[in-house]
Design an enzyme around this catalytic site. Structure first.
Site, PDB file in Angstrom:
ATOM      1  N   TYR A  75       0.847  -1.207   0.000  1.00 16.66           N
ATOM      2  CA  TYR A  75       0.000   0.000   0.000  1.00 16.66           C
ATOM      3  C   TYR A  75       0.880   1.254   0.000  1.00 16.66           C
ATOM      4  O   TYR A  75       0.690   2.178  -0.802  1.00 16.66           O
ATOM      5  CB  TYR A  75      -0.916  -0.028   1.232  1.00 16.66           C
ATOM      6  CG  TYR A  75      -1.859   1.150   1.337  1.00 16.66           C
ATOM      7  CD1 TYR A  75      -2.916   1.309   0.447  1.00 16.66           C
ATOM      8  CD2 TYR A  75      -1.710   2.109   2.343  1.00 16.66           C
ATOM      9  CE1 TYR A  75      -3.794   2.382   0.543  1.00 16.66           C
ATOM     10  CE2 TYR A  75      -2.583   3.184   2.459  1.00 16.66           C
ATOM     11  CZ  TYR A  75      -3.624   3.314   1.560  1.00 16.66           C
ATOM     12  OH  TYR A  75      -4.483   4.387   1.667  1.00 16.66           O
ATOM     13  N   GLY A  76       1.877   1.278   0.900  1.00 17.37           N
ATOM     14  CA  GLY A  76       2.775   2.440   1.003  1.00 17.37           C
ATOM     15  C   GLY A  76       3.527   2.695  -0.300  1.00 17.37           C
ATOM     16  O   GLY A  76       3.718   3.842  -0.710  1.00 17.37           O
ATOM     17  N   SER A  78       2.490   2.028  -3.352  1.00 20.52           N
ATOM     18  CA  SER A  78       1.598   2.650  -4.344  1.00 20.52           C
ATOM     19  C   SER A  78       1.278   4.092  -3.969  1.00 20.52           C
ATOM     20  O   SER A  78       1.153   4.961  -4.834  1.00 20.52           O
ATOM     21  CB  SER A  78       0.307   1.834  -4.491  1.00 20.52           C
ATOM     22  OG  SER A  78      -0.504   1.952  -3.341  1.00 20.52           O
ATOM     23  N   LYS A  79       1.178   4.368  -2.677  1.00 17.67           N
ATOM     24  CA  LYS A  79       0.820   5.724  -2.244  1.00 17.67           C
ATOM     25  C   LYS A  79       2.008   6.679  -2.337  1.00 17.67           C
ATOM     26  O   LYS A  79       1.834   7.877  -2.535  1.00 17.67           O
ATOM     27  CB  LYS A  79       0.246   5.675  -0.821  1.00 17.67           C
ATOM     28  CG  LYS A  79      -1.088   4.964  -0.741  1.00 17.67           C
ATOM     29  CD  LYS A  79      -2.189   5.809  -1.331  1.00 17.67           C
ATOM     30  CE  LYS A  79      -3.137   5.054  -2.189  1.00 17.67           C
ATOM     31  NZ  LYS A  79      -4.148   5.886  -2.824  1.00 17.67           N
ATOM     32  N   GLY A 104      -7.002  12.151   5.390  1.00 17.88           N
ATOM     33  CA  GLY A 104      -7.195  11.921   6.821  1.00 17.88           C
ATOM     34  C   GLY A 104      -7.477  10.437   7.011  1.00 17.88           C
ATOM     35  O   GLY A 104      -7.495   9.680   6.026  1.00 17.88           O
TER      36      GLY A 104
HETATM   37  N1  LIG Z   1     -10.016   5.627   4.392  1.00 22.20           N
HETATM   38  C1  LIG Z   1      -8.878   6.176   4.798  1.00 22.20           C
HETATM   39  O1  LIG Z   1      -8.607   6.294   6.016  1.00 22.20           O
HETATM   40  C2  LIG Z   1      -7.865   6.677   3.806  1.00 22.20           C
HETATM   41  C3  LIG Z   1      -6.711   7.308   4.303  1.00 22.20           C
HETATM   42  C4  LIG Z   1      -5.774   7.763   3.404  1.00 22.20           C
HETATM   43  C5  LIG Z   1      -5.989   7.631   2.053  1.00 22.20           C
HETATM   44  N2  LIG Z   1      -7.104   7.006   1.591  1.00 22.20           N
HETATM   45  C6  LIG Z   1      -7.261   6.855   0.147  1.00 22.20           C
HETATM   46  O2  LIG Z   1      -8.540   7.276  -0.261  1.00 22.20           O
HETATM   47  C7  LIG Z   1      -8.904   6.595  -1.473  1.00 22.20           C
HETATM   48  C8  LIG Z   1     -10.318   6.087  -1.343  1.00 22.20           C
HETATM   49  O3  LIG Z   1     -10.367   5.175  -0.284  1.00 22.20           O
HETATM   50  P1  LIG Z   1     -11.671   5.001   0.625  1.00 22.20           P
HETATM   51  O4  LIG Z   1     -11.238   5.143   2.032  1.00 22.20           O
HETATM   52  O5  LIG Z   1     -12.782   5.871   0.102  1.00 22.20           O
HETATM   53  O6  LIG Z   1     -11.943   3.479   0.394  1.00 22.20           O
HETATM   54  P2  LIG Z   1     -13.246   2.714  -0.083  1.00 22.20           P
HETATM   55  O7  LIG Z   1     -14.464   3.289   0.521  1.00 22.20           O
HETATM   56  O8  LIG Z   1     -12.956   1.267   0.140  1.00 22.20           O
HETATM   57  O9  LIG Z   1     -13.272   3.026  -1.635  1.00 22.20           O
HETATM   58  C9  LIG Z   1     -12.314   2.453  -2.480  1.00 22.20           C
HETATM   59  C10 LIG Z   1     -12.786   2.616  -3.911  1.00 22.20           C
HETATM   60  O10 LIG Z   1     -11.819   1.968  -4.748  1.00 22.20           O
HETATM   61  C11 LIG Z   1     -12.512   1.096  -5.614  1.00 22.20           C
HETATM   62  N3  LIG Z   1     -11.677  -0.086  -5.849  1.00 22.20           N
HETATM   63  C12 LIG Z   1     -11.197  -0.947  -4.951  1.00 22.20           C
HETATM   64  N4  LIG Z   1     -10.511  -1.932  -5.550  1.00 22.20           N
HETATM   65  C13 LIG Z   1     -10.578  -1.672  -6.874  1.00 22.20           C
HETATM   66  C14 LIG Z   1     -10.092  -2.330  -8.026  1.00 22.20           C
HETATM   67  N5  LIG Z   1      -9.381  -3.445  -7.927  1.00 22.20           N
HETATM   68  N6  LIG Z   1     -10.350  -1.770  -9.218  1.00 22.20           N
HETATM   69  C15 LIG Z   1     -11.053  -0.640  -9.328  1.00 22.20           C
HETATM   70  N7  LIG Z   1     -11.554   0.020  -8.268  1.00 22.20           N
HETATM   71  C16 LIG Z   1     -11.318  -0.491  -7.063  1.00 22.20           C
HETATM   72  C17 LIG Z   1     -13.785   0.707  -4.890  1.00 22.20           C
HETATM   73  O11 LIG Z   1     -14.737   0.342  -5.834  1.00 22.20           O
HETATM   74  P3  LIG Z   1     -16.067  -0.490  -5.433  1.00 22.20           P
HETATM   75  O12 LIG Z   1     -16.879   0.413  -4.596  1.00 22.20           O
HETATM   76  O13 LIG Z   1     -16.657  -0.817  -6.745  1.00 22.20           O
HETATM   77  O14 LIG Z   1     -15.566  -1.685  -4.660  1.00 22.20           O
HETATM   78  C18 LIG Z   1     -14.146   1.991  -4.158  1.00 22.20           C
HETATM   79  O15 LIG Z   1     -14.895   2.861  -4.978  1.00 22.20           O
HETATM   80  C19 LIG Z   1      -7.854   5.501  -1.673  1.00 22.20           C
HETATM   81  O16 LIG Z   1      -6.943   5.949  -2.644  1.00 22.20           O
HETATM   82  C20 LIG Z   1      -7.153   5.409  -0.318  1.00 22.20           C
HETATM   83  O17 LIG Z   1      -5.809   5.005  -0.441  1.00 22.20           O
HETATM   84  C21 LIG Z   1      -8.059   6.535   2.445  1.00 22.20           C
END
Ligand SMILES: NC(=O)c1ccc[n+]([C@@H]2O[C@H](COP(=O)([O-])OP(=O)(O)OC[C@H]3O[C@@H](n4cnc5c(N)ncnc54)[C@H](OP(=O)(O)O)[C@@H]3O)[C@@H](O)[C@H]2O)c1
Length: 196
Positions: A75-76, A78-79, A104
């Site tokens: 994960y790290g 890719s980020k 956040g």
């Molecule tokens: N949540 C946190 O605390 C946090 C913190 C830092 C950064 N982020 C970043 O924020 C972004 C969104 O994350 P989130 O927290 O909103 O997570 P989330 O609710 O799980 O949403 C992830 C999204 O990615 C899509 N996805 C997952 N696997 C995929 C794949 N193999 N191919 C295409 N799409 C895929 C999912 O699609 P489906 O809905 O169709 O499954 C969903 O729309 C990510 O880049 C994550 O790294 C999140």
């Protein structure tokens, strides 16, 4: 070629950017244009491999398995790529504002779909650092601020933004601030995408 995580989190976004770039550049030539590309990264970038971007493992089609913390390292990795690529994009196309954003720690499916061990790890590390979980609604604030609230000249092109709207180069480690690494990632990415 890469782990699935790297392919989805970095390469797929780079591919989309490539497809959109001609129209973004044309738009940027317009009067009072304001073209922005926001890349969602994470403070979890800090789990990247010691070398920063592990080109050797990417080229070897390695699954990047590790004895411990493999999921976090992938994960790290890719980020970190999201941060470096946004910065390199800004250097190559200064007429477009390209920044990376940490939303956040947000209580989304990303969190709830983890194993209980990972959830505990997140819980404990957040508790130690005094970080409170954001709701999904609050988790949009930084992106919305940087996309639509901040005036273009208030944003630092190529910068990394911590919630809400805070340009935070101090939160980047050596790898995440490494221009040479960003350039190498750019070249590697283009060479991979050329095949598609
Ligand atoms: N949540 C946190 O605390 C946090 C913190 C830092 C950064 N982020 C970043 O924020 C972004 C969104 O994350 P989130 O927290 O909103 O997570 P989330 O609710 O799980 O949403 C992830 C999204 O990615 C899509 N996805 C997952 N696997 C995929 C794949 N193999 N191919 C295409 N799409 C895929 C999912 O699609 P489906 O809905 O169709 O499954 C969903 O729309 C990510 O880049 C994550 O790294 C999140």
């Amino acid at each position: 070629m890469a782990t699935i995580q790297f392919a989805i989190n970095h390469l797929a976004h780079a591919m989309l950017i490539n497809v959109l770039l001609p129209i973004l550049l044309r738009t940027a030539k317009g009067p009072s244009s304001d073209v922005r590309i926001l890349s969602t990264t994470s403070m979890g970038y800090g789990f990247h491999p010691r070398s920063g971007i592990s080109f050797e493992e990417l080229d070897a089609h390695s699954s990047m398995s590790r004895l411990m913390f493999g999921g976090w390292i992938r994960y790290g990795h890719s980020k970190l790529a999201n941060i470096l690529y946004a910065a390199e994009l800004a250097r190559r196309y200064p007429e477009i504002t390209s920044i990376s954003i940490h939303p956040g720690v947000v209580a989304t499916d990303l969190m709830w779909n983890q194993s209980w061990q990972t959830r505990w790890f997140i819980h404990i590390t957040c508790w130690i650092q005094g970080i409170k979980y954001l709701t999904p609604h609050q988790g949009c604030w930084n992106q919305v601020y940087c996309a639509a609230v901040a005036k273009n000249d208030e944003l630092v092109n190529g910068g990394f933004y911590y919630p809400v709207g805070l340009h935070s180069p101090d939160k980047l480690d050596k790898a995440a601030s490494d221009d040479k690494l960003a350039g190498r990632l750019w070249d590697w990415t283009q060479s991979v995408l050329q095949r598609f």
